[in-house]
Write an enzyme that holds these catalytic residues in place. Structure first.
Site, mmCIF file in Angstrom:
data_model
loop_
_atom_site.group_PDB
_atom_site.id
_atom_site.type_symbol
_atom_site.label_atom_id
_atom_site.label_comp_id
_atom_site.label_asym_id
_atom_site.label_seq_id
_atom_site.Cartn_x
_atom_site.Cartn_y
_atom_site.Cartn_z
ATOM 1 N N ASP A 119 -19.308 -23.184 3.314
ATOM 2 C CA ASP A 119 -20.344 -23.271 3.749
ATOM 3 C C ASP A 119 -21.408 -24.606 3.772
ATOM 4 O O ASP A 119 -21.346 -24.502 1.980
ATOM 5 C CB ASP A 119 -20.859 -21.810 3.519
ATOM 6 C CG ASP A 119 -20.448 -20.661 3.986
ATOM 7 O OD1 ASP A 119 -19.429 -21.051 5.122
ATOM 8 O OD2 ASP A 119 -20.593 -19.522 3.902
ATOM 9 N N HIS A 199 -26.480 -21.911 7.980
ATOM 10 C CA HIS A 199 -25.373 -23.150 7.467
ATOM 11 C C HIS A 199 -24.190 -23.261 8.858
ATOM 12 O O HIS A 199 -24.134 -22.154 9.584
ATOM 13 C CB HIS A 199 -24.441 -21.949 6.537
ATOM 14 C CG HIS A 199 -23.839 -20.794 6.771
ATOM 15 N ND1 HIS A 199 -24.177 -19.639 7.068
ATOM 16 C CD2 HIS A 199 -22.630 -20.418 6.855
ATOM 17 C CE1 HIS A 199 -23.150 -18.609 7.314
ATOM 18 N NE2 HIS A 199 -22.409 -19.169 6.543
ATOM 19 N N HIS A 201 -19.845 -22.863 9.043
ATOM 20 C CA HIS A 201 -19.194 -22.632 7.823
ATOM 21 C C HIS A 201 -17.551 -23.171 9.100
ATOM 22 O O HIS A 201 -17.322 -23.540 10.056
ATOM 23 C CB HIS A 201 -18.236 -20.788 9.175
ATOM 24 C CG HIS A 201 -17.352 -20.500 8.054
ATOM 25 N ND1 HIS A 201 -17.337 -20.147 6.704
ATOM 26 C CD2 HIS A 201 -15.655 -20.356 8.610
ATOM 27 C CE1 HIS A 201 -15.723 -19.290 6.342
ATOM 28 N NE2 HIS A 201 -15.188 -20.423 7.784
#
Length: 227
Positions: A119, A199, A201
């Protein structure tokens, strides 16, 4: 004086004539030997000059050879550095100015199994780039077909048989079948799907599907990309 005495006297050369002949002979010899010496001296000087010229040419050739070899080594070093730089640029991190959060293999309640990617904590709307050139094989909501936990996601197939996946996106800017280059903008980061905060991934897979992920940080490191 008698006639005989007179006759004998007349046949004897005078001292002045003898002296003159000796001097003349001496001068002649001097001139002859002097010319020979001068000739020999000129020949030696010419030979020395030729040797000096040959040595100078040999020195210049050796110097040129040394310079050429040095130039060849420098060119080879530059070529090697350029190749290494090109190789280093063949893969890249999918985002810039990030903080690393959950890592590959992390356990927790948020994942059915261990965390399958890396991440990158970034604000919503951060530009997401293709980590390597390839062809888009998945793009859309529901993880592009991998499940709702991924939110909006993209999967790209690369020429070496690996796949990269980008998830929790706020906007997808490519379609299935599109070909993309390293560093090309493909999406904007977001907070969609099973996400605890904004975020990206990121996964590296051996197939296009969930369950085939490998450690993306180790993989990128092997491709000369350190994150």
């Amino acid at each position: 004086m008698s006639k005989r005495a007179t006759f004998q006297h007349s046949r004897r050369p005078s001292m002045s004539r003898v002296s003159g002949a000796v001097v003349a002979a001496g001068l002649g010899a001097s001139m002859v030997f002097g010319a020979g010496a001068a000739f020999a001296s000129g020949t030696t000087a010419e030979s020395v000059a030729q040797q000096a010229t040959a040595q100078s040419k040999a020195a210049d050739a050796a110097k040129k050879s040394s310079v050429d070899k040095k130039a060849e080594k420098q060119a080879a070093a530059k070529k090697k550095a350029a190749a290494a730089k090109k190789k280093a640029k063949s893969w890249e991190a999918p985002v810039s100015h990030y903080e690393l959060s959950a890592t590959y293999g992390t356990g927790g309640d948020r994942w059915a199994s261990k965390h399958s990617g890396q991440d990158f904590a970034v604000p919503i709307g951060t530009k997401v780039e293709a980590a390597h050139s390839g062809r888009v094989v998945k793009a859309g909501p529901n993880g592009g077909g991998d499940g709702p936990a991924y939110g909006n996601a993209i999967v790209i197939k690369h020429s070496n048989g690996k796949y990269s996946q980008y998830a929790h996106l706020s906007k997808i800017e490519v379609n299935i079948g599109d070909r993309v280059k390293t560093g090309e903008k493909i999406a904007l980061s977001g907070n969609t799907g099973n996400s605890s905060g904004p975020h990206l991934h990121f996964e590296i897979r051996t197939t296009p599907n969930y369950g085939s992920a490998i450690n993306p940080v180790s993989y990128l490191k092997a491709e000369h990309v350190h994150i």
